[in-house]
Write an enzyme that holds these catalytic residues in place. Sequence first.
Site, PDB file in Angstrom:
ATOM      1  N   ILE A 157       1.133  -1.593   0.339  1.00 30.12           N
ATOM      2  CA  ILE A 157       0.166  -0.202  -0.103  1.00 30.12           C
ATOM      3  C   ILE A 157       0.858   0.560  -0.103  1.00 30.12           C
ATOM      4  O   ILE A 157       1.709   1.280   0.727  1.00 30.12           O
ATOM      5  CB  ILE A 157      -1.020   0.126   1.189  1.00 30.12           C
ATOM      6  CG1 ILE A 157      -1.556  -1.029   0.922  1.00 30.12           C
ATOM      7  CG2 ILE A 157      -2.117   1.292   1.310  1.00 30.12           C
ATOM      8  CD1 ILE A 157      -2.657  -1.645  -0.365  1.00 30.12           C
ATOM      9  N   GLU A 364      -0.726   0.145 -10.410  1.00 27.04           N
ATOM     10  CA  GLU A 364      -1.862   0.457 -10.335  1.00 27.04           C
ATOM     11  C   GLU A 364      -2.500  -0.201 -11.771  1.00 27.04           C
ATOM     12  O   GLU A 364      -2.725  -0.171 -12.758  1.00 27.04           O
ATOM     13  CB  GLU A 364      -1.635   2.203 -11.082  1.00 27.04           C
ATOM     14  CG  GLU A 364      -1.348   2.615 -10.104  1.00 27.04           C
ATOM     15  CD  GLU A 364      -2.175   4.229 -10.184  1.00 27.04           C
ATOM     16  OE1 GLU A 364      -3.388   4.094 -10.139  1.00 27.04           O
ATOM     17  OE2 GLU A 364      -1.886   5.227  -9.357  1.00 27.04           O
TER      18      GLU A 364
END
Lengths: 388, 258
Positions: A157, A364
């Site tokens: 993260i 992503e």
Amino acid sequence: MDFSFSKEHQMLRRMAREFAEREVLPIAKAIDEEHRVPMDVVKKAAELGLLGVPFPQKYGGMGAGEIGYCIVAEELGKVSSSFATIIGAHIGIGAMAIYLGGNEEQKKKYLTPLARGEKIAAFALTEAGAGSDAAAIKTRAVRDGNYFILNGTKQFITNGDIADIITVMAVTDPSLGPRGGITAFIVEREYPGVRIGKLEDKMGIRGSSTAEIILEDVRVPKENILGPFGAGFIVFMQSLDMGRLTLGAACLGGAQTALRMAMEWAAMREQFGEPIAHKQSIQWMIAELATEIEALRSLVYRTAWLVDTRQPFTRYAAMCKMYGSEVASKAVNIALQIYGAMGYSRDFVVELMYRDAKIAEIYEGTNEIQRIVIAENLFRDFGVRIRP
Amino acid sequence: MRVIVPIKQIRDPRGVKADPRRQQVTLEEAELVINPTDRNALEEALVLKDKLGAKVTVISIGGPEVEDSIREAWACGADEGILLSDELLAKADFRGAALALAKAIQKLGDFDLIIAGAMAADTCQGQLGPRLAAALDIPCVNDVYRILEVSGGKARVIRGWDEKFLEVEVELPAVLCIAPGANVPRLPHGARIMNSYQWEMPVWKASDLGLSEEDLRPGVEERGLSFPPERVRGRVSRGSPEDLARELVSFLRERHLI
């Protein structure tokens, strides 16, 4: 047809460029070496509104739209992939999820301090067993009166350890699968049971942090459900669409820096009694790369224009991410090749750019996933359904 | 308290290309920006706004494109901006421009300080501040590095003096010419950038300032630009100090320099 930027956006570019050159460029190498998130510079960016570029001013944002945000991402990408990543994860996916999926109260309570940069956002989707297959997440949210109890571990993260507000995807009904069974939640870092686990020791973008977030019996009020209950899949897909576009913009910036450095070196470095820029082998590399960068620029800003004019853009955002990251990787590869052994030395910034570039092909949504998204979008027009 | 900041829009020196072989300078590709030292001047004015609540008025002279620089100064925090622009003003030289700015400042009414950049990076003349002071018959302090205090109708400033610094007290109203690099000018806030075209900017013509063509007739005629002659490469000599001194003396004598 008009390719020019508005006066406001031109002014914004001057500001973003000067900020990047004045505040970010001087620390770009040090934050990589020291594996340090430059929170002081993030704060300075916040003071200029750079942590809320695309969001409306009524939520504390800059009100510069996606075009404005791409301009900022491009200028930051020119000087530091790490810094562009911090801002990208904060605006592009973390706060964006609240902007796209949040109700008015959530936007006031959470988006406003994020857009002002008083708080930092992270977007927590990925897990050990759920990367490209995002729907395979195991983090559970179980209802308990007016609360949901969250349990699970999120991995890789970005901004994980510096975030105050985390948008978390969790399974609310395993029987329904990804569509209907996953819900997005706004989780405050201060909620009991939120813990930061392992910090990744990465190859590149070492000036940004990538952390594990562990959720242990975290009680989240039901008011913090983001978007409709069970619609988490839609919330994160929409957020990722936006993130992909601006990642492409940051890659556009990085690629331009690599091209400029490669050209400066080729013009200066003499071999066989003349600058190596006189060699056709070098000229062809530069010419092809410059062409691809121009193509990327058109793709990025046309896609941003589609977003700002509220037209469908999903396939183009995937193209921005895929093509942008590949052009950036090609650019740093060419720059390093032209620098030769000097480029391989840590005395020069080229090796840092080389290490930084690779992640854009991975995070992503891997470039393989982007190709599926693009193909799925294209074939839909022909009545063909593609699933990964 | 009112502070007036005259700014000049110039081509970004970093984007100017010079080709000595063709005797050509390409200006057009360079971006239009606020003269760097004028940004230092604006910063000093905005510090007075932060500290003392001064109202900051930016004023500039030039073509319609200068509006962008005034709006950028507004985005940085200035309260208002005025553009002096028409065909007559476009032809003005340093004297004419300073005269027009002085007339505009008089038209604005009371003010306490004019804070100007000491020099424009394109022409490097440094005439504006002193000319404004002369036209308005007020004191002028040049080469100001820091404004220490503004109170009781006076300003205390630090100015450069030879190779030292000098503390100076000046009665207001006055012109302060800020030295290049005296501060780090702030950047405009993004939201103000996005709002910077949403207010009406007054544009004053020569006639609004009571100036005629005669008043603005240039006193300086520009006959063309040329490059400085190419420099001859220096000569490096080696040897004992005595030999070197002898060589140097004969070198200078040959050229009738001593």
